[in-house]
Design a protein around this motif. Sequence first.
Motif, PDB file in Angstrom:
ATOM      1  N   ARG A   2     -11.203   2.900  13.954  1.00  0.00           N
ATOM      2  CA  ARG A   2     -11.342   2.129  12.662  1.00  0.00           C
ATOM      3  C   ARG A   2     -10.426   2.055  12.950  1.00  0.00           C
ATOM      4  O   ARG A   2     -10.040   2.470  12.130  1.00  0.00           O
ATOM      5  CB  ARG A   2     -12.665   2.709  12.109  1.00  0.00           C
ATOM      6  N   LYS A   3     -10.380   0.334  11.959  1.00  0.00           N
ATOM      7  CA  LYS A   3      -9.541  -0.491  11.369  1.00  0.00           C
ATOM      8  C   LYS A   3      -9.422  -0.028  10.355  1.00  0.00           C
ATOM      9  O   LYS A   3     -10.378   0.393   9.212  1.00  0.00           O
ATOM     10  CB  LYS A   3      -9.599  -1.498  12.206  1.00  0.00           C
ATOM     11  N   ILE A   4      -8.487   0.020   9.553  1.00  0.00           N
ATOM     12  CA  ILE A   4      -8.074  -0.020   8.146  1.00  0.00           C
ATOM     13  C   ILE A   4      -8.922  -1.266   7.397  1.00  0.00           C
ATOM     14  O   ILE A   4      -8.361  -2.268   7.925  1.00  0.00           O
ATOM     15  CB  ILE A   4      -5.858  -0.298   8.102  1.00  0.00           C
ATOM     16  N   ASP A   5      -9.323  -0.775   6.484  1.00  0.00           N
ATOM     17  CA  ASP A   5      -9.876  -2.287   5.671  1.00  0.00           C
ATOM     18  C   ASP A   5      -8.684  -2.636   4.746  1.00  0.00           C
ATOM     19  O   ASP A   5      -8.763  -1.966   3.581  1.00  0.00           O
ATOM     20  CB  ASP A   5     -11.227  -1.921   5.266  1.00  0.00           C
ATOM     21  N   PRO A   6      -8.387  -3.329   4.053  1.00  0.00           N
ATOM     22  CA  PRO A   6      -7.554  -4.545   3.743  1.00  0.00           C
ATOM     23  C   PRO A   6      -8.332  -4.526   2.018  1.00  0.00           C
ATOM     24  O   PRO A   6      -7.519  -4.189   0.978  1.00  0.00           O
ATOM     25  CB  PRO A   6      -6.904  -5.745   3.822  1.00  0.00           C
ATOM     26  N   ILE A   7      -9.990  -5.231   2.438  1.00  0.00           N
ATOM     27  CA  ILE A   7     -10.351  -5.030   1.603  1.00  0.00           C
ATOM     28  C   ILE A   7     -10.722  -3.130   0.625  1.00  0.00           C
ATOM     29  O   ILE A   7     -10.228  -3.966  -0.819  1.00  0.00           O
ATOM     30  CB  ILE A   7     -11.757  -5.695   1.123  1.00  0.00           C
ATOM     31  N   SER A   8     -10.692  -2.508   0.887  1.00  0.00           N
ATOM     32  CA  SER A   8     -10.833  -1.093   0.236  1.00  0.00           C
ATOM     33  C   SER A   8      -9.478  -0.967  -0.011  1.00  0.00           C
ATOM     34  O   SER A   8      -9.278  -0.145  -1.229  1.00  0.00           O
ATOM     35  CB  SER A   8     -11.312   0.093   1.497  1.00  0.00           C
ATOM     36  N   ILE A   9      -8.296  -1.513   0.441  1.00  0.00           N
ATOM     37  CA  ILE A   9      -6.658  -1.181  -0.149  1.00  0.00           C
ATOM     38  C   ILE A   9      -6.125  -2.051  -1.394  1.00  0.00           C
ATOM     39  O   ILE A   9      -6.051  -0.888  -2.431  1.00  0.00           O
ATOM     40  CB  ILE A   9      -5.940  -1.845   1.043  1.00  0.00           C
ATOM     41  N   CYS A  10      -7.470  -3.546  -1.650  1.00  0.00           N
ATOM     42  CA  CYS A  10      -6.905  -3.899  -2.584  1.00  0.00           C
ATOM     43  C   CYS A  10      -8.128  -3.250  -3.934  1.00  0.00           C
ATOM     44  O   CYS A  10      -7.077  -2.761  -4.909  1.00  0.00           O
ATOM     45  CB  CYS A  10      -7.285  -5.414  -2.154  1.00  0.00           C
ATOM     46  N   ASP A  11      -9.393  -2.658  -3.091  1.00  0.00           N
ATOM     47  CA  ASP A  11      -9.813  -1.862  -4.614  1.00  0.00           C
ATOM     48  C   ASP A  11      -9.418  -1.203  -5.297  1.00  0.00           C
ATOM     49  O   ASP A  11      -8.978  -0.402  -5.871  1.00  0.00           O
ATOM     50  CB  ASP A  11     -11.432  -1.744  -4.131  1.00  0.00           C
ATOM     51  N   ASP A  12      -8.535  -0.146  -4.036  1.00  0.00           N
ATOM     52  CA  ASP A  12      -8.196   1.339  -4.657  1.00  0.00           C
ATOM     53  C   ASP A  12      -6.883   0.938  -4.947  1.00  0.00           C
ATOM     54  O   ASP A  12      -6.559   1.744  -6.527  1.00  0.00           O
ATOM     55  CB  ASP A  12      -7.601   1.783  -3.210  1.00  0.00           C
ATOM     56  N   PHE A  13      -6.169  -0.084  -5.361  1.00  0.00           N
ATOM     57  CA  PHE A  13      -5.218  -0.694  -5.859  1.00  0.00           C
ATOM     58  C   PHE A  13      -5.678  -0.538  -7.237  1.00  0.00           C
ATOM     59  O   PHE A  13      -4.646  -0.126  -8.132  1.00  0.00           O
ATOM     60  CB  PHE A  13      -4.320  -0.969  -5.267  1.00  0.00           C
ATOM     61  N   ILE A  14      -6.708  -1.588  -7.307  1.00  0.00           N
ATOM     62  CA  ILE A  14      -7.116  -2.492  -8.676  1.00  0.00           C
ATOM     63  C   ILE A  14      -8.041  -1.034  -9.757  1.00  0.00           C
ATOM     64  O   ILE A  14      -7.481  -0.540 -10.733  1.00  0.00           O
ATOM     65  CB  ILE A  14      -8.085  -3.373  -8.763  1.00  0.00           C
ATOM     66  N   HIS A  15      -8.192   0.207  -9.392  1.00  0.00           N
ATOM     67  CA  HIS A  15      -8.543   1.375  -9.514  1.00  0.00           C
ATOM     68  C   HIS A  15      -7.640   2.199  -9.838  1.00  0.00           C
ATOM     69  O   HIS A  15      -7.754   2.654 -11.307  1.00  0.00           O
ATOM     70  CB  HIS A  15      -9.269   1.954  -8.717  1.00  0.00           C
TER      71      HIS A  15
END
Length: 230
Positions: A2-15
Motif C-alpha cells: 500500500r502506498k503512502i497517502d499524502p492527504i492523510s499526511i496533511c490531515d495528521d499535520f493539521i491535527h
Amino acid sequence: MRKIDPISICDDFIHEIDDLTNFWRSFDAKASTASERTMLIELVFHRGYVAVEAFISAWLLGAINRDSSQFLLTRKQRITQSINSKFTTWDESHIHYNPPKHPKANELEELMDPDGWNVTFKSYEKLKERASEWLSSTYKSKVDSVPSHRRKVIDAAKAIRNCIAHQSRSSFEDMKESLTTLPVTGVCSKLRRNVRSVNNVGTYLKSVSKGQTRLELYFSEFKEFGTNLK
C-alpha cells in the motif's frame, strides 16, 4: 504494498498543529509570570515549526511514493551526467539504469536522504526547485500554488525557529530581515515587525492582534499550508 497517502499526511499535520495550539492555551493559562509565558510560547513555536519541516519531508516522500516517475527520471539524468563528466558517452551507452517502476517507500526514503534525516530547505524557493526535480506535475502544482504571502510566512517562521534555537547574532539578523520584509497586507501586516533583540522573540509571539496572538496567526498559516498541499 500500500502506498503512502499524502492527504492523510496533511490531515495528521493539521491535527498536530491543533494539538500544539490547545497545549499552549492550556499551559499559558496556568503560567504565573510573564517570563514563564515567554518561555512557553517560544518552546511551542519551536515545536510547531519542527512539525512543519517534518511534514514537508513526509509529504514529499508520500508524493514520490504515489508517482516516482519524475524522481527516477531526475536520478537517471544525474547518473548519466556524472558518468559523462568522468568517462565517455561510450561508457554511458553501455551502462543501463533500470530501477523498479514502483520503488518501495523505505527505498525512496533512503534515496531522498541516505543519512536518514528529514529533507529540509533553506527557503520556500528551494523547496519549489526540488519539487520541480522530484515530483510529478500533480504534486508539483500543489507546491507552486501555495500563495506567495504564505511562502514568506513559512520562511519567516523558519528564521524565528532558528533564532530561538541558536540565539546567535546571525540568526537574529536573519529573523529581523525576514520579519521586516514581510508584505504589508493581510495576515503579514500583523506579523511584520522590527524585533529589537533575540530576547524579544517571545514578546513578539505573545503580542495580540484582534484577539489572536502572533503564535496563533503563524499556526493558522501552517494549517492553511497543510490544506494547500492536499
